[in-house]
Design a protein around this motif. Structure first.
Motif, short mmCIF file in Angstrom:
data_model
loop_
_atom_site.label_atom_id
_atom_site.label_comp_id
_atom_site.label_asym_id
_atom_site.label_seq_id
_atom_site.Cartn_x
_atom_site.Cartn_y
_atom_site.Cartn_z
N THR A 11 0.84 -1.21 0.00
CA THR A 11 0.00 0.00 0.00
C THR A 11 0.86 1.25 0.00
OG1 THR A 11 -1.81 -1.11 1.16
CG2 THR A 11 -1.74 1.29 1.31
N TYR A 12 1.94 1.22 0.75
CA TYR A 12 2.84 2.39 0.80
C TYR A 12 3.50 2.61 -0.56
CZ TYR A 12 6.62 5.51 2.18
OH TYR A 12 7.49 6.57 2.27
N GLN A 13 3.90 1.54 -1.23
CA GLN A 13 4.49 1.69 -2.56
C GLN A 13 3.46 2.23 -3.55
OE1 GLN A 13 7.76 1.45 -3.23
NE2 GLN A 13 7.96 1.09 -1.03
N ASP A 14 2.23 1.75 -3.45
CA ASP A 14 1.16 2.29 -4.31
C ASP A 14 0.95 3.78 -4.04
OD1 ASP A 14 0.79 -0.24 -5.35
OD2 ASP A 14 -0.96 -0.70 -4.10
N TYR A 15 1.05 4.13 -2.78
CA TYR A 15 0.88 5.54 -2.38
C TYR A 15 1.96 6.41 -3.01
CZ TYR A 15 1.38 9.57 0.77
OH TYR A 15 1.53 10.82 1.29
N LEU A 16 3.21 5.96 -2.96
CA LEU A 16 4.30 6.73 -3.55
C LEU A 16 4.10 6.91 -5.05
CD1 LEU A 16 7.43 5.26 -1.71
CD2 LEU A 16 6.18 7.37 -1.20
N ILE A 17 3.65 5.86 -5.72
CA ILE A 17 3.39 5.96 -7.16
C ILE A 17 2.26 6.95 -7.42
CG2 ILE A 17 2.57 4.68 -9.17
CD1 ILE A 17 4.03 2.21 -7.96
N ALA A 18 1.21 6.87 -6.60
CA ALA A 18 0.07 7.77 -6.79
C ALA A 18 0.48 9.23 -6.56
CB ALA A 18 -1.05 7.39 -5.83
N VAL A 19 1.33 9.47 -5.57
CA VAL A 19 1.80 10.83 -5.30
C VAL A 19 2.61 11.35 -6.48
CG1 VAL A 19 3.34 12.21 -3.85
CG2 VAL A 19 1.75 10.61 -2.79
N ALA A 20 3.48 10.51 -7.03
CA ALA A 20 4.29 10.93 -8.18
C ALA A 20 3.40 11.26 -9.37
CB ALA A 20 5.29 9.83 -8.54
N ARG A 21 2.38 10.45 -9.61
CA ARG A 21 1.46 10.72 -10.71
C ARG A 21 0.69 12.01 -10.47
NH1 ARG A 21 -1.01 4.58 -11.18
NH2 ARG A 21 0.67 3.67 -12.46
N ALA A 22 0.25 12.20 -9.23
CA ALA A 22 -0.50 13.41 -8.90
C ALA A 22 0.36 14.65 -9.11
CB ALA A 22 -0.99 13.34 -7.45
N ALA A 23 1.62 14.56 -8.71
CA ALA A 23 2.52 15.70 -8.88
C ALA A 23 2.71 16.01 -10.37
CB ALA A 23 3.86 15.41 -8.22
N ALA A 24 2.82 14.97 -11.18
CA ALA A 24 2.99 15.18 -12.62
C ALA A 24 1.76 15.83 -13.24
CB ALA A 24 3.27 13.84 -13.30
N ARG A 25 0.59 15.58 -12.65
CA ARG A 25 -0.64 16.19 -13.16
C ARG A 25 -0.93 17.53 -12.51
NH1 ARG A 25 -2.63 10.79 -12.29
NH2 ARG A 25 -3.64 11.51 -10.38
N GLY A 26 -0.08 17.95 -11.59
CA GLY A 26 -0.32 19.21 -10.88
C GLY A 26 -1.42 19.11 -9.85
N ASN A 27 -1.60 17.91 -9.28
CA ASN A 27 -2.68 17.69 -8.33
C ASN A 27 -2.14 17.14 -7.01
OD1 ASN A 27 -5.37 17.58 -7.43
ND2 ASN A 27 -5.58 15.43 -8.03
N ALA A 28 -1.05 17.75 -6.53
CA ALA A 28 -0.38 17.23 -5.33
C ALA A 28 -0.80 17.99 -4.07
CB ALA A 28 1.14 17.31 -5.49
N GLY A 29 -1.90 18.70 -4.11
CA GLY A 29 -2.36 19.42 -2.93
C GLY A 29 -2.75 18.48 -1.80
N GLU A 30 -2.57 18.94 -0.57
CA GLU A 30 -2.91 18.12 0.58
C GLU A 30 -3.47 18.99 1.70
OE1 GLU A 30 0.55 16.20 2.25
OE2 GLU A 30 1.76 18.01 2.06
#
Length: 341
Positions: free
Chosen positions: A114-133
């Motif tokens: 799950t943590y590895q999936d999370y890191l991948i999802a964060v990287a994808r979100a950042a690439a899309r400009g959707n890394a807000g939290e």
């Protein structure tokens, strides 16, 4: 979220050119000068990014008085990369870190996945400009739905397995497992009960564990300020000590967390900053790359007793040295600020 750090490496793609070096920022300099380091490297802004990180560090470590060097390239300011050059001079104060644990505590494979999936999802979100939290609950909840789904699984796990996460932070021999635990334990419902665990993790020998622990503590500090009746106390002590680290993420994460801790004028935290952090913060506030220089600049101004509104005005005017000198006791006062330093 964590900004992308790119390792200096040989460009393998046929015909590809290495990016150019933009800003060059230094830290850890006391007796050794920036000019001496650049002379040893034969490197300036505008040059192509060198192929070997290790070679650059070896050259710096041959300078008399340097015990260790650290070179990191940060992507990206336009087409260029930003270079951070840190040195550890012989005899300089260093943060005390724990030795590597040798226990056999482990996390379930499902949580690691799950943590590895999370890191991948964060990287994808950042690439899309959707890394807000959003940190107001005392832990990160991201706008990106994939990352947020993983975070919700962290919450469910932490609610039932705090003792296991504590054990992993202290006794797991694998740094990746400790780094995962430093994220997930921050999602425990009892934030006050896990502060000490995360402050322990800030003394871990692995930099990724420390970085994750600091991010978790920063979120808890946001909740502590929002709901003071919870009685949550995040100490500034280890953040201040890590401002002496040769690791860039230690310094950047510490400065950002200390800004959060002093947002409401915490006098005890500001006293500790004045006593033990001003030279390191002044060095960082002079960095050419503004987004990294702003947090230490704010901390210096707050330590000097200046209001945030005034600090932002001086920042916009480019009057960093005015604030730095006032914080260091080398000048200051309204008259000097009026003259622009």
């Amino acid at each position: 979220m964590t900004r992308t750090l790119v390792l200096l490496a040989v460009v393998s793609a046929a015909g590809a050119q290495a990016p150019r070096v933009g800003d060059i920022n230094f830290y850890g300099l006391r007796k050794v000068t920036a000019a001496r380091v650049l002379s040893a490297l034969q490197l300036n802004s505008g040059d192509r990014l060198p192929a070997s990180k290790a070679d650059l560090e070896d050259r710096i470590e041959r300078i008399p008085g340097v015990g260790m060097a650290r070179v990191e390239a940060v992507c990206c300011e336009g087409p260029d990369v930003t270079l951070f050059i840190g040195i550890e001079e012989k005899g300089a104060p260093l943060p005390g870190l724990r030795t590597e644990p040798a226990g056999n505590a482990t996390l379930p494979q499902e949580l690691i996945d799950t943590y590895q999936d999370y890191l991948i999802a964060v990287a994808r979100a950042a690439a899309r400009g959707n890394a807000g939290e959003d940190l107001t609950a005392g832990h990160s909840m991201m706008a990106d739905p994939e990352a947020r789904a993983a975070q919700e699984r962290f919450m469910a796990f932490a609610a039932d397995h705090v003792e296991l996460l504590r054990e992993v932070l202290r006794n797991a021999s694998e740094p990746d497992e400790r780094a995962t635990a430093a994220v997930v334990i921050g999602y425990a419902p009892g934030k006050r009960q896990v502060v000490n665990d995360l402050q322990y993790a800030m003394q871990d020998p692995d930099e990724s564990v420390r970085a994750n622990a600091m991010r978790s503590l920063k979120a808890i500090a946001v909740l502590a300020a929002k709901v003071p009746e919870l009685g949550i106390r995040v100490s500034p002590t280890w953040f201040i000590q890590l401002l002496q680290s040769i690791v860039l993420s230690d310094r950047v994460q510490s400065a950002e967390a200390l800004v959060t801790l002093t947002d409401r004028g915490d006098r005890a935290a500001l006293d500790q900053i004045r006593a033990g952090a001003l030279p390191a913060l002044a060095e960082m506030a002079r960095w050419k790359t503004l987004r990294y220089a702003l947090p230490p600049f704010l901390l210096l101004g707050r330590a000097a007793g200046m209001a945030d509104a005034e600090l932002h005005q001086l920042w916009e005017k480019g009057e960093r040295e005015t604030v730095i000198r006032q914080a260091l006791g080398q000048g200051g006062g309204a008259a000097q600020r009026k003259r622009g330093g």
